[in-house]
Design an enzyme around this catalytic site. Structure first.
Site, PDB file in Angstrom:
ATOM      1  N   HIS A 365       5.239   8.513  14.138  1.00  0.00           N
ATOM      2  CA  HIS A 365       5.379   7.992  12.885  1.00  0.00           C
ATOM      3  C   HIS A 365       6.790   8.122  12.209  1.00  0.00           C
ATOM      4  O   HIS A 365       7.009   7.519  11.248  1.00  0.00           O
ATOM      5  CB  HIS A 365       4.383   8.519  11.727  1.00  0.00           C
ATOM      6  CG  HIS A 365       2.841   7.841  11.998  1.00  0.00           C
ATOM      7  ND1 HIS A 365       2.640   6.653  11.418  1.00  0.00           N
ATOM      8  CD2 HIS A 365       1.817   7.987  12.601  1.00  0.00           C
ATOM      9  CE1 HIS A 365       1.536   6.231  11.505  1.00  0.00           C
ATOM     10  NE2 HIS A 365       0.871   6.996  12.655  1.00  0.00           N
ATOM     11  N   LYS A 556       6.671   3.160  -3.700  1.00  0.00           N
ATOM     12  CA  LYS A 556       6.249   3.940  -2.441  1.00  0.00           C
ATOM     13  C   LYS A 556       6.922   5.220  -2.638  1.00  0.00           C
ATOM     14  O   LYS A 556       7.272   5.493  -3.753  1.00  0.00           O
ATOM     15  CB  LYS A 556       7.413   3.361  -1.245  1.00  0.00           C
ATOM     16  CG  LYS A 556       8.846   2.948  -1.767  1.00  0.00           C
ATOM     17  CD  LYS A 556       9.728   2.615  -0.690  1.00  0.00           C
ATOM     18  CE  LYS A 556       9.682   1.030  -0.313  1.00  0.00           C
ATOM     19  NZ  LYS A 556       9.301   0.662   0.753  1.00  0.00           N
ATOM     20  N   ARG A 557       6.413   6.187  -1.619  1.00  0.00           N
ATOM     21  CA  ARG A 557       6.820   7.462  -1.902  1.00  0.00           C
ATOM     22  C   ARG A 557       8.435   7.597  -2.345  1.00  0.00           C
ATOM     23  O   ARG A 557       9.080   6.621  -1.852  1.00  0.00           O
ATOM     24  CB  ARG A 557       6.765   8.256  -0.748  1.00  0.00           C
ATOM     25  CG  ARG A 557       5.167   8.633  -0.415  1.00  0.00           C
ATOM     26  CD  ARG A 557       4.709   9.513  -1.675  1.00  0.00           C
ATOM     27  NE  ARG A 557       5.026  10.889  -1.475  1.00  0.00           N
ATOM     28  CZ  ARG A 557       4.176  11.818  -1.346  1.00  0.00           C
ATOM     29  NH1 ARG A 557       2.931  11.529  -1.167  1.00  0.00           N
ATOM     30  NH2 ARG A 557       4.783  13.245  -1.521  1.00  0.00           N
ATOM     31  N   LYS A 562      14.403   6.204   1.520  1.00  0.00           N
ATOM     32  CA  LYS A 562      13.975   4.974   0.952  1.00  0.00           C
ATOM     33  C   LYS A 562      14.876   4.346   0.018  1.00  0.00           C
ATOM     34  O   LYS A 562      14.891   3.362  -0.386  1.00  0.00           O
ATOM     35  CB  LYS A 562      12.423   5.048   0.280  1.00  0.00           C
ATOM     36  CG  LYS A 562      11.314   5.380   1.493  1.00  0.00           C
ATOM     37  CD  LYS A 562      10.032   5.755   0.875  1.00  0.00           C
ATOM     38  CE  LYS A 562       9.094   5.965   1.941  1.00  0.00           C
ATOM     39  NZ  LYS A 562       8.497   4.697   2.648  1.00  0.00           N
ATOM     40  N   THR A 664       4.636  -0.638   5.451  1.00  0.00           N
ATOM     41  CA  THR A 664       3.524  -1.505   5.556  1.00  0.00           C
ATOM     42  C   THR A 664       3.570  -2.041   3.990  1.00  0.00           C
ATOM     43  O   THR A 664       3.115  -3.292   3.842  1.00  0.00           O
ATOM     44  CB  THR A 664       2.221  -0.657   5.542  1.00  0.00           C
ATOM     45  OG1 THR A 664       2.123   0.512   4.610  1.00  0.00           O
ATOM     46  CG2 THR A 664       2.087  -0.346   7.021  1.00  0.00           C
ATOM     47  N   LYS A 668       2.541  -6.096   2.556  1.00  0.00           N
ATOM     48  CA  LYS A 668       1.561  -6.406   1.418  1.00  0.00           C
ATOM     49  C   LYS A 668       2.223  -7.171   0.413  1.00  0.00           C
ATOM     50  O   LYS A 668       1.661  -8.322   0.035  1.00  0.00           O
ATOM     51  CB  LYS A 668       1.012  -5.393   0.600  1.00  0.00           C
ATOM     52  CG  LYS A 668       0.399  -4.068   1.701  1.00  0.00           C
ATOM     53  CD  LYS A 668       0.224  -2.641   0.718  1.00  0.00           C
ATOM     54  CE  LYS A 668      -0.078  -1.563   1.676  1.00  0.00           C
ATOM     55  NZ  LYS A 668       0.110  -0.343   0.936  1.00  0.00           N
TER      56      LYS A 668
HETATM   57  C1  LIG Z   1       1.234   0.638   1.186  1.00  0.00           C
HETATM   58  C2  LIG Z   1       1.126   1.849   0.753  1.00  0.00           C
HETATM   59  C3  LIG Z   1       2.086   2.842   0.987  1.00  0.00           C
HETATM   60  C4  LIG Z   1       2.925   2.575   2.080  1.00  0.00           C
HETATM   61  O1  LIG Z   1       4.220   1.976   1.290  1.00  0.00           O
HETATM   62  P1  LIG Z   1       5.753   1.658   2.235  1.00  0.00           P
HETATM   63  O2  LIG Z   1       6.588   0.834   1.212  1.00  0.00           O
HETATM   64  O3  LIG Z   1       5.334   1.249   3.375  1.00  0.00           O
HETATM   65  O4  LIG Z   1       6.267   3.141   2.152  1.00  0.00           O
HETATM   66  C5  LIG Z   1       2.130   3.871   0.188  1.00  0.00           C
HETATM   67  N1  LIG Z   1       1.307   4.220  -0.805  1.00  0.00           N
HETATM   68  C6  LIG Z   1       0.243   3.432  -1.097  1.00  0.00           C
HETATM   69  C7  LIG Z   1      -0.502   3.610  -2.296  1.00  0.00           C
HETATM   70  C8  LIG Z   1       0.263   2.274  -0.503  1.00  0.00           C
HETATM   71  O5  LIG Z   1      -0.868   1.437  -0.829  1.00  0.00           O
END
Ligand SMILES: *Cc1c(COP(=O)(O)O)cnc(C)c1O
Length: 835
Positions: A365, A556-557, A562, A664, A668
């Site tokens: 990952h 995101k985190r 990032k 991911t 979305k």
């Molecule tokens: C989709 C999702 C992530 C991953 O987000 P990235 O932008 O790909 O880092 C992290 N936390 C939650 C709650 C999510 O739904």
């Protein structure tokens, strides 16, 4: 609805009346409350139990079918499952939503309100855990026999509060009010051993190993049904909870030590107390290693028990079990399966090794070195002495193979060894995972390329056939159908509902991008979502959001790679422009941030503080706030994410190229009609391959350019060579955003300048700012914007986790779908229960 008892049992009927009765009976007989004494949470519980009842029959039928047909099963081993809420998805997947809504409304309650009572199951950090949750939905929807295995943490990912701009962590006591979706299985209990020593004895000419004098801990199973869309397959998520062993030895303690003895018992139960809140960071804590082993030992014992019930020979094990390791977190599965086969079932090494490799697969990952797990040999020696022996034996065999393939190359042996030499030796879990499985996959095309070419090139050379790519995906059932009902209805109205189980059908929307009436409808749906989000954030946090502004979202985190800092620097550039009066043609913009920082990650926590301080200054500036507002939304989690994605217009995916394995969140956003503003990193590359570069805003260095430039990267030259960048950086560190907290942002300045900045923020800032200009140019022409947004939805089909899971099933697992009969008539439960 008549006020009569339904003609079929109240725990089975899918009609409004049965559901209303089921709800009423649970409220009274399960929860022991009435309409006067019940809280909204009680009412949510009663409804959840009513829904769960309707899963039971098909759950049991699914398990019986898989058993009778002796199917091959997928076992997805993950230390994280970031599920969020289950009510909405279960109701949608079982086609129960209309009946549930109607039943509640007849009882005088609101579905919208009750479902908000559910507490997120936050048993994960971010993308990796959410991927596991999306995979469960896809596995069940595709009728693939499977189990998710994980740990039932008493405390999931912490609740984030923001105090004076700083992140403050609160424990997530998610089970406090009861979890209606899980069923405890006190009879499914696995003893797990720690410590002790290994005795070697020779019996009939064969060496045997006895792991003795161990300290046992028990794992108890808790099962959650996972229903696929259409309600045909109901798989199981089995989570383990630690318990002290029943034979817990109180006699070891003196009589006076009773309290110490009980305390030691409690300490065994602490194993599954809390999820480690670090994303992509290896800490090397002993408790974490114990969690990993408890998890692996319980899961493999359970898998082996089920296999043995089938009465097959051991050689057939890989024909009945495909075990996927979500990152190296469960990589002790390699020596544990070997131990089970050799020590407990008397198989010889070569046969055991063949079975182990064939049944295990490994997903990588991240490429980031600080995330790589390397357990110190002394820690393994103490906790898992037999596993350490097996790992050494595996390494011995492996290095023999390497030295045959590459004779005389000692350096290579050192580089590839599973054991890293040094002051304290360490076990490289990624090497163990590659050597001990038949498949190593990356999670996006670029990531897999970099894994092969840069991270473990010598393994890719030795085992070219093992390496493969499986680009991540998301389930459209949660991230579009459930979370964005208005957009879903608009889509279904025009192209039908096939996209729910075949997301590539969204392609049929492409021609509608040219249809002015459809674009208008899309714009209305997006506008409503924006207004709704503004209302929610006003009610929850007092934010004042202009629904006429562009919603520009980075959720995101919080992590340096990032680059939330890049976003912040650009906001300061915009702020400077506004202060200089350069407001002509400026379209109001709302920058939304959300995300948690690991509690020990000081710099990430400082980034949160910076965003909040910028927010105070910008939003409080009477001129600037007409054009620019910044909000940090606290406590990012799945249920919050579901409210944000439908309203998003700009998707910020701005990691330094070569650092984000896939992402991911980007997917979305895409299927909710936001345009990607991103670097050529992770799955962003595949997103623009699908939708076309002209329908996204791509900026910055490529992964190759990043790697080439890094040794020569000079943030000072970039700072001195661009007046606007210089002014923004100067303002950021001038004290303008922290006049009452002098110097607090200095560590960020050091990160950007003094320490070389591995993430090279300033290298991409100019092209990022230029791309942001294009965002606003395009938005000025809403028709063009909407056209591109619709094309993004139309071309998001490849990013369904259904596609991902099909590829795993075909290329790695070799498993087939197994249809399950669906009952239409009520089941005679009484007859079924008869002996
Ligand atoms: C989709 C999702 C992530 C991953 O987000 P990235 O932008 O790909 O880092 C992290 N936390 C939650 C709650 C999510 O739904």
């Amino acid at each position: 609805m008549e006020n009569n008892r339904p003609s079929i049992p109240t725990r089975q009927g899918h009609d409004t009346e049965s559901i209303a009765w089921g709800y009423a009976e649970h409220l009274k007989f399960t929860l022991g409350v009435d309409r006067y004494s019940s809280s909204n949470y009680d009412r949510y519980m009663a409804l959840a139990l009513t829904v769960r009842d309707r899963l039971m029959n098909q759950w049991m039928k699914t398990q019986q079918t898989h058993y009778k047909q002796k199917v091959k099963r997928v076992y997805y081993l993950s230390l994280e499952f970031l599920i969020g809420r289950s009510m909405g998805n279960n109701v949608i997947n079982m086609h129960l939503q209309p009946a549930v809504e109607e039943a509640l409304s007849e009882l005088g309650y609101s579905w919208e309100e009750l479902r908000e009572e559910e507490i997120d199951a936050g048993l994960g950090n971010g993308g990796l855990g959410r991927l596991a949750a999306c995979f469960l939905d896809s596995l069940a929807t595709l009728n693939l026999p499977s189990f998710g295995y994980g740990l039932r943490y008493d405390f999931g990912i912490f609740r984030q509060q923001i105090e004076n701009g700083w992140q403050v962590e609160q424990p997530d006591d998610w089970l406090r009010r009861g979890n209606p979706w899980e069923i405890e299985r006190p009879d499914i209990v696995v003893p797990v051993h720690f410590g002790g020593r290994v005795d070697t004895i020779v019996e009939r000419g064969r060496r045997k190993y006895h792991w003795v004098d161990t300290t046992p801990v028990l794992g108890i199973a808790f099962d959650t049904p996972i229903v696929g869309f259409g309600g045909e397959t109901v798989n199981t998520l089995r989570l383990w909870s630690a318990r002290a062993a029943e034979e817990f030895d109180f006699s070891e303690f003196n009589e006076g030590d009773y309290v110490e003895a009980v305390a030691a018992k409690v300490s065994a139960e602490n194993l599954t107390k809390v999820l480690y809140p670090n994303d992509k960071l290896y800490l090397g804590k002993e408790l974490r290693l114990k969690q990993q082993y408890l998890f692996v030992a319980c899961s493999l014992a359970d898998i082996v028990r089920r296999f043995k019930k089938g009465g097959h020979s051991w050689r057939e094990f890989p024909d009945y079990a495909a075990i996927q390791l979500n990152d190296t977190h469960p990589s002790l599965a390699v020596p544990e399966l070997m131990r089970i086969l050799i020590d407990e079932n008397q198989l010889d090494w070569d046969t055991a090794w063949d079975i182990t490799i064939k049944s295990l697969g490994y997903t990588n990952h991240t490429l980031m070195p600080e995330a790589l797990e390397k357990w110190p040999v002394p820690m393994l020696e103490k906790l898992l002495p037999r596993h350490l022996q097996i790992i050494y034996d595996i390494n011995h065999h492996f290095l023999q193979r390497v030295s045959i393939a590459f004779p005389g190359d000692m350096q290579r042996l050192n580089r590839m060894s599973i054991v890293e030499e040094g002051d304290t030796k360490q076990i490289r879990m990624a090497h163990l995972s590659i050597v001990g499985t038949h498949s190593t996959n990356g999670v996006a095309a670029l990531h897999t390329d970099l894994l092969r070419s840069r991270v473990v090139p010598e393994f890719a050379e030795l085992y070219p056939e093992r390496f493969n790519n499986k680009t991540n995906g998301i389930t459209q059932r949660r991230w579009l159908l459930k979370s964005n009902p208005a957009l879903s209805s608009l889509i279904t109205e025009h192209i039908g509902e096939d996209w729910i189980t075949d997301m590539t059908r969204l392609k049929k929307l492409a021609p509608l991008a040219e249809d002015a009436a459809f674009r208008k409808r899309f714009e209305e749906v997006k506008q409503e979502a924006k207004e709704r989000l503004a209302e929610v954030l006003a009610a929850d946090h007092g934010f004042v959001i202009n629904p006429g502004s562009i919603y520009d979202v980075q959720i995101k985190r919080i992590h340096e790679y990032k680059r939330q800092l890049l976003n912040a620097l650009h906001i300061v550039m915009l702020y400077n422009r506004i202060r200089k009066g350069e407001t002509k043609n400026l379209i109001p913009r709302t920058f939304l941030f959300a995300g948690k920082a690991a509690p020990g990650y000081q710099l990430a926590k400082l980034i949160i503080k910076l965003i909040n301080n910028i927010s105070v200054v910008v939003n409080g500036d009477p001129v600037a706030s007409r054009y620019l507002r910044v909000y940090f939304i606290p406590n990012y989690r799945v249920s919050l994410a579901e409210k944000i994605f439908p309203a998003a217009e700009v998707s910020e995916q701005i990691s330094t190229a070569g650092t984000e394995a896939s992402g991911t969140g980007n997917m979305k956003f895409m299927c909710n009609g936001a345009l990607t503003l991103g670097t050529l990193d992770g799955a962003n590359i595949e997103i623009i391959d699908e939708v076309g570069r002209e329908n996204a805003f791509i900026f910055g260095l490529t992964a190759e350019e990043v790697a080439d430039l890094r040794p020569r990267y000079s943030p000072f030259d970039l700072y001195n060579g661009d007046k606007e960048i210089k002014a923004a950086v100067d303002l950021l560190f001038s004290g303008n955003f922290n006049f009452s907290e002098p110097g607090i942002f200095e560590p960020l300045r050091r990160a950007l300048f003094d320490q070389g900045d591995f993430y090279m923020h300033l290298a991409d800032l100019r092209s990022y700012a230029d791309a942001q200009k294009q965002v606003q140019e395009l938005y000025r022409n809403r028709d063009d914007w909407n056209r591109k947004a619709i094309l993004n939805i139309a071309h998001s089909g490849n990013f369904s986790s259904d596609r991902t899971i099909r590829q795993y099933a075909e290329d790695i697992w070799n498993v087939q779908p197994c249809p399950v009969d669906t009952e239409h008539d009520p089941i005679n439960t009484l007859e079924e229960a008869r002996k």
